[in-house]
Scaffold this active site. Structure first.
Site, short mmCIF file in Angstrom:
data_model
loop_
_atom_site.label_atom_id
_atom_site.label_comp_id
_atom_site.label_asym_id
_atom_site.label_seq_id
_atom_site.Cartn_x
_atom_site.Cartn_y
_atom_site.Cartn_z
N HIS A 157 28.64 119.64 -103.27
CA HIS A 157 29.23 120.62 -102.32
C HIS A 157 28.15 121.62 -101.84
O HIS A 157 28.24 122.81 -102.13
CB HIS A 157 30.37 121.35 -103.05
CG HIS A 157 31.33 122.08 -102.16
ND1 HIS A 157 30.95 123.13 -101.36
CD2 HIS A 157 32.66 121.93 -101.96
CE1 HIS A 157 32.01 123.59 -100.71
NE2 HIS A 157 33.05 122.89 -101.04
N GLU A 261 28.40 118.20 -97.20
CA GLU A 261 28.54 117.72 -98.57
C GLU A 261 28.54 116.19 -98.64
O GLU A 261 29.44 115.54 -98.10
CB GLU A 261 29.86 118.25 -99.13
CG GLU A 261 30.04 119.75 -98.95
CD GLU A 261 31.48 120.20 -99.03
OE1 GLU A 261 32.26 119.54 -99.76
OE2 GLU A 261 31.84 121.19 -98.37
O1 TA6 Z 1 34.49 121.42 -99.02
C1 TA6 Z 1 35.52 121.96 -98.29
C2 TA6 Z 1 36.58 122.53 -99.22
O2 TA6 Z 1 37.35 121.50 -99.80
C3 TA6 Z 1 37.41 123.52 -98.40
O3 TA6 Z 1 38.71 123.03 -98.17
C4 TA6 Z 1 37.37 124.79 -99.24
O4 TA6 Z 1 38.45 124.79 -100.15
C5 TA6 Z 1 36.02 124.64 -99.94
O5 TA6 Z 1 35.98 123.26 -100.30
C6 TA6 Z 1 35.75 125.59 -101.07
O6 TA6 Z 1 36.54 125.28 -102.18
P1 TA6 Z 1 36.43 126.26 -103.48
O7 TA6 Z 1 37.37 125.69 -104.48
O8 TA6 Z 1 35.01 126.22 -103.94
O9 TA6 Z 1 36.78 127.64 -102.96
#
Ligand code: TA6
Length: 294
Positions: A157, A261
């Site tokens: 991520h 990601e």
């Molecule tokens: O990568 C995108 C995502 O799935 C978004 O929907 C948002 O939730 C982001 O990840 C961040 O997630 P987190 O649990 O780290 O706040």
């Protein structure tokens, strides 16, 4: 906050001055600097570097579940666990001569087995190459002794630091299908000839190429993301409203970050006992003038 080995992070340095930092908490890269000492990853000024929150920024590891597509907590639990230094890794396929690297390992605790009843060994190698390239290689092996396979979804991520999100474009995802998280995960086809940003974006691009480019106009710098074993790519910027709603994220920080990601989401990965999956991410930067259209 001390990790399980009394360490909280490992710093990798290479001869020309590039560096990287990896927290044992989450097995998370939290810094990647070029040989000018410039920080290339985004970490929120409000990030919390200890449980129960995941560190907001760097390269969180989403395993064994991406997002909330399943019974586990958002993005699984690997990013909320203390990893250990792997002092006895089996031979890694990556060539590490004249490179700085660290090997980490995560195995399930008794608690983890209650929420996800599968034994695994997750080995992560973080490598800093002589040119300052950053490489993450994940190897996940099913070590169940009950003959049971397991399936998982996965993402690196990655939060890139950018000068101004309104002057960033992403190349390599045009014409692809994506699932739009802002429209009940419906499937669409990307129409643009490059992706630019003027509002919240949360899309899972499917069947993406090995190479994706993220161009930062102001810095005249392009991030090049290369991946193996990771067919999908998530593009996320929370924009202003979502930014304000996140306690561990500054209200204006959305202007200076973009998540792209490398992921395996649409088709979960299934491993039989003894089988191993490998997912590799390689990040580098080039001056933008060389990269457009390459
Ligand atoms: O990568 C995108 C995502 O799935 C978004 O929907 C948002 O939730 C982001 O990840 C961040 O997630 P987190 O649990 O780290 O706040």
């Amino acid at each position: 906050c001390k990790g399980v080995n009394g360490l909280d992070k490992v710093v990798l340095r290479e001869a020309k001055g590039s560096s990287a930092e990896v927290y044992l908490y989450g097995g998370q890269v939290t810094s990647w600097k070029n040989d000018q000492g410039e920080e290339l990853l985004f970490v929120s000024s409000k990030a919390i570097f200890k449980p129960p929150k995941a560190i907001r920024g760097g390269i969180p590891i989403c395993f064994p579940q991406f997002s909330n597509n399943g019974p586990l907590e958002q993005h699984g639990f690997a990013r909320n666990r203390f990893w250990s230094i792997d002092t006895d890794p089996p031979p890694f396929p990556t060539n590490t001569s004249n490179k700085a690297f660290v090997d980490l390992i995560l195995k399930p605790s008794e608690e983890d087995l209650k929420i996800w009843p599968h034994s695994y060994e997750f080995r992560l190698r973080v490598t800093l190459g002589p040119g300052g390239d950053l490489m993450l290689t994940s190897r996940i092996r099913n070590t169940n002794n009950d003959g049971k396979p397991f399936s998982f979804t996965f993402a690196y991520h990655t939060y890139f630091s950018v000068s101004d999100i309104s002057e960033v474009r992403v190349e390599g995802l045009e014409t692809l299908d994506y699932l739009d998280n802002l429209q009940e995960k419906q499937r669409f086809t990307e129409q643009g000839d490059a992706i630019t940003f003027e509002s919240e974006v949360d899309k899972i691009y499917l069947g993406t190429p090995t190479k994706i480019a993220i161009l930062d106009h102001e810095k005249k710098r392009t991030f090049v993301l290369r991946k193996d074993g990771l067919p999908d790519a998530v593009v996320w910027n929370p924009w202003d409203k979502k930014a304000k709603a996140m306690a561990d994220f500054g209200d204006d920080e959305y202007k200076h970050m973009l998540c792209v990601e490398a992921a395996a989401i649409e088709k979960p990965i299934t491993l039989k006992p003894g089988e191993e999956w490998k997912g590799r991410l390689e990040l580098s930067t080039v001056p933008s003038s060389y990269c457009s259209g390459q």
